[in-house]
Design a protein around this motif. Sequence first.
Motif, PDB file in Angstrom:
ATOM      1  N   CYS A 223       0.843  -1.191   0.000  1.00  0.00           N
ATOM      2  CA  CYS A 223       0.000   0.000   0.000  1.00  0.00           C
ATOM      3  C   CYS A 223       0.882   1.247   0.000  1.00  0.00           C
ATOM      4  O   CYS A 223       1.874   1.313   0.725  1.00  0.00           O
ATOM      5  N   VAL A 224       0.518   2.220  -0.828  1.00  0.00           N
ATOM      6  CA  VAL A 224       1.241   3.494  -0.884  1.00  0.00           C
ATOM      7  C   VAL A 224       0.756   4.342   0.290  1.00  0.00           C
ATOM      8  O   VAL A 224      -0.447   4.599   0.411  1.00  0.00           O
TER       9      VAL A 224
ATOM     10  N   SER B  39      -2.568   6.914   0.708  1.00  0.00           N
ATOM     11  CA  SER B  39      -3.281   6.759  -0.560  1.00  0.00           C
ATOM     12  C   SER B  39      -4.108   5.478  -0.529  1.00  0.00           C
ATOM     13  O   SER B  39      -3.858   4.587   0.274  1.00  0.00           O
TER      14      SER B  39
ATOM     15  N   ASP C 164      -4.020   3.694  -3.208  1.00  0.00           N
ATOM     16  CA  ASP C 164      -3.320   2.914  -4.222  1.00  0.00           C
ATOM     17  C   ASP C 164      -2.441   1.828  -3.618  1.00  0.00           C
ATOM     18  O   ASP C 164      -1.790   2.024  -2.595  1.00  0.00           O
ATOM     19  N   ALA C 165      -2.440   0.700  -4.297  1.00  0.00           N
ATOM     20  CA  ALA C 165      -1.541  -0.399  -3.970  1.00  0.00           C
ATOM     21  C   ALA C 165      -0.693  -0.676  -5.204  1.00  0.00           C
ATOM     22  O   ALA C 165      -1.160  -0.544  -6.337  1.00  0.00           O
ATOM     23  N   VAL C 166       0.551  -1.033  -4.983  1.00  0.00           N
ATOM     24  CA  VAL C 166       1.437  -1.471  -6.055  1.00  0.00           C
ATOM     25  C   VAL C 166       1.431  -2.994  -6.005  1.00  0.00           C
ATOM     26  O   VAL C 166       1.659  -3.594  -4.951  1.00  0.00           O
TER      27      VAL C 166
ATOM     28  N   ARG D  55       1.693  -3.286 -11.526  1.00  0.00           N
ATOM     29  CA  ARG D  55       0.479  -2.519 -11.799  1.00  0.00           C
ATOM     30  C   ARG D  55      -0.004  -1.875 -10.522  1.00  0.00           C
ATOM     31  O   ARG D  55       0.482  -2.182  -9.451  1.00  0.00           O
ATOM     32  N   THR D  56      -0.958  -0.982 -10.632  1.00  0.00           N
ATOM     33  CA  THR D  56      -1.536  -0.324  -9.452  1.00  0.00           C
ATOM     34  C   THR D  56      -3.046  -0.551  -9.440  1.00  0.00           C
ATOM     35  O   THR D  56      -3.660  -0.785 -10.478  1.00  0.00           O
TER      36      THR D  56
ATOM     37  N   CYS E  58      -6.354  -0.122  -1.102  1.00  0.00           N
ATOM     38  CA  CYS E  58      -5.983   0.131   0.287  1.00  0.00           C
ATOM     39  C   CYS E  58      -6.898   1.170   0.943  1.00  0.00           C
ATOM     40  O   CYS E  58      -7.436   2.034   0.262  1.00  0.00           O
TER      41      CYS E  58
END
Length: 53
Positions: free
Chosen positions: A25-26, A29, A31-33, A46-47, A51
């Motif tokens: 998890c970023v 954010s 967003d997760a990578v 990919r993203t 999260c």
Amino acid sequence: MRLTVSTSPAVLGKFTGFKVEALECVPGSRDAVLGTDDENKGGSVRTAALCGS
């Protein structure tokens, strides 16, 4: 550190044709990578918004 396996895990996402082998998890954010692999074409990064924020 103690890890436990949930008896009823939630599906966060599905990535047809790929298996997710890494997730981070970023911070700050949703967003997760994701590190994925499709076995025939190699790995990819990919993203996805998986999260909590």
